[in-house]
Motif scaffolding. Sequence first.
Motif, PDB file in Angstrom:
ATOM      1  N   UNK A   5       0.637  -0.816   0.289  1.00 17.41           N
ATOM      2  CA  UNK A   5      -0.075   0.115  -0.172  1.00 17.41           C
ATOM      3  C   UNK A   5       0.817   1.175   0.028  1.00 17.41           C
ATOM      4  N   UNK A   6       0.588   2.422  -0.427  1.00 18.26           N
ATOM      5  CA  UNK A   6       0.981   3.171  -0.386  1.00 18.26           C
ATOM      6  C   UNK A   6       2.142   4.056   1.209  1.00 18.26           C
ATOM      7  N   UNK A   7       0.935   3.991   1.754  1.00 21.21           N
ATOM      8  CA  UNK A   7       1.413   3.817   3.515  1.00 21.21           C
ATOM      9  C   UNK A   7       3.014   3.277   3.140  1.00 21.21           C
ATOM     10  N   UNK A  13      10.619   4.351   1.359  1.00 17.45           N
ATOM     11  CA  UNK A  13      10.947   5.515   0.949  1.00 17.45           C
ATOM     12  C   UNK A  13      11.812   5.252  -0.511  1.00 17.45           C
ATOM     13  N   UNK A  14      13.135   4.764  -0.841  1.00 14.14           N
ATOM     14  CA  UNK A  14      13.788   4.619  -1.710  1.00 14.14           C
ATOM     15  C   UNK A  14      14.068   2.754  -1.830  1.00 14.14           C
ATOM     16  N   UNK A  53      13.286  -2.674  -0.876  1.00 14.31           N
ATOM     17  CA  UNK A  53      13.992  -1.323  -0.119  1.00 14.31           C
ATOM     18  C   UNK A  53      15.169  -1.346  -0.620  1.00 14.31           C
ATOM     19  N   UNK A  54      15.623   0.084  -0.580  1.00 14.67           N
ATOM     20  CA  UNK A  54      17.169   0.258  -1.401  1.00 14.67           C
ATOM     21  C   UNK A  54      18.162   0.150  -0.051  1.00 14.67           C
ATOM     22  N   UNK A  55      17.030  -0.071   1.166  1.00 10.09           N
ATOM     23  CA  UNK A  55      17.844  -0.292   2.555  1.00 10.09           C
ATOM     24  C   UNK A  55      18.851  -1.201   2.422  1.00 10.09           C
ATOM     25  N   UNK A  56      18.308  -2.565   1.670  1.00  9.62           N
ATOM     26  CA  UNK A  56      18.414  -3.350   2.059  1.00  9.62           C
ATOM     27  C   UNK A  56      20.143  -3.876   1.230  1.00  9.62           C
ATOM     28  N   UNK A  57      20.519  -3.336   0.703  1.00 12.03           N
ATOM     29  CA  UNK A  57      21.631  -3.643   0.091  1.00 12.03           C
ATOM     30  C   UNK A  57      22.391  -2.107   0.674  1.00 12.03           C
ATOM     31  N   UNK A  58      23.994  -2.827   1.056  1.00 11.21           N
ATOM     32  CA  UNK A  58      24.848  -2.134   0.982  1.00 11.21           C
ATOM     33  C   UNK A  58      26.105  -2.259   0.660  1.00 11.21           C
ATOM     34  N   UNK A  83       5.716  -6.632   7.168  1.00  7.34           N
ATOM     35  CA  UNK A  83       7.326  -6.654   8.231  1.00  7.34           C
ATOM     36  C   UNK A  83       8.294  -5.695   7.338  1.00  7.34           C
ATOM     37  N   UNK A  84       7.816  -4.914   6.531  1.00  8.71           N
ATOM     38  CA  UNK A  84       8.412  -3.776   5.361  1.00  8.71           C
ATOM     39  C   UNK A  84       8.034  -2.573   7.176  1.00  8.71           C
TER      40      UNK A  84
END
Length: 119
Positions: A5-7, A13-14, A53-58, A83-84
Motif C-alpha cells: 500500500x501507499x503508506x 522511501x527508496x 527497498x534500497x536500504x537492504x543493500x549496502x 514486515x516492511x
Amino acid sequence: MTQIDRDTDALVGDWLTIREAARALGVSPNRIKQLIRDHKLLGATRSGELSIPAAFISGGDVVKGLPGTLTVLADCGFSTDEALRWLFTADDTLPGAPIEAITANRGTEVRRRAQAMAL
C-alpha cells in the motif's frame, strides 16, 4: 509477489527494481528473485514492477543480519507488507527503525524483538 500500500511505500522511501538490485549485488535478476523466495530479501510490487527497498543493500551486499531477521518475521507469520512496516517504523527503544539497527550491526536485538512478537 505482494502489492504494497501507499503508506508502506512511503515509509520505505527508496526502492530498487530487480535489475537495479541485481546490478548492485553483481548477480542476475533471477538470483534476486531466488533471494526473495528464500526470505533473504523482501520484494514487493510497486507500479507493476517487482522492487526491493534500497536500504537492504549496502556496499555491494545484502545488509548483514537482514536475512535472519526476515526469516524470523516470516516464521512469525508477517506478510511482506507487515514486515516492511515493522522494519521501517521508528522504535524509540532501539532507537530508530529496526532496519537502521540492523544496518548498524545491532541485528541480534532486532531479531530478539521479532521473536518476542511471536510469543
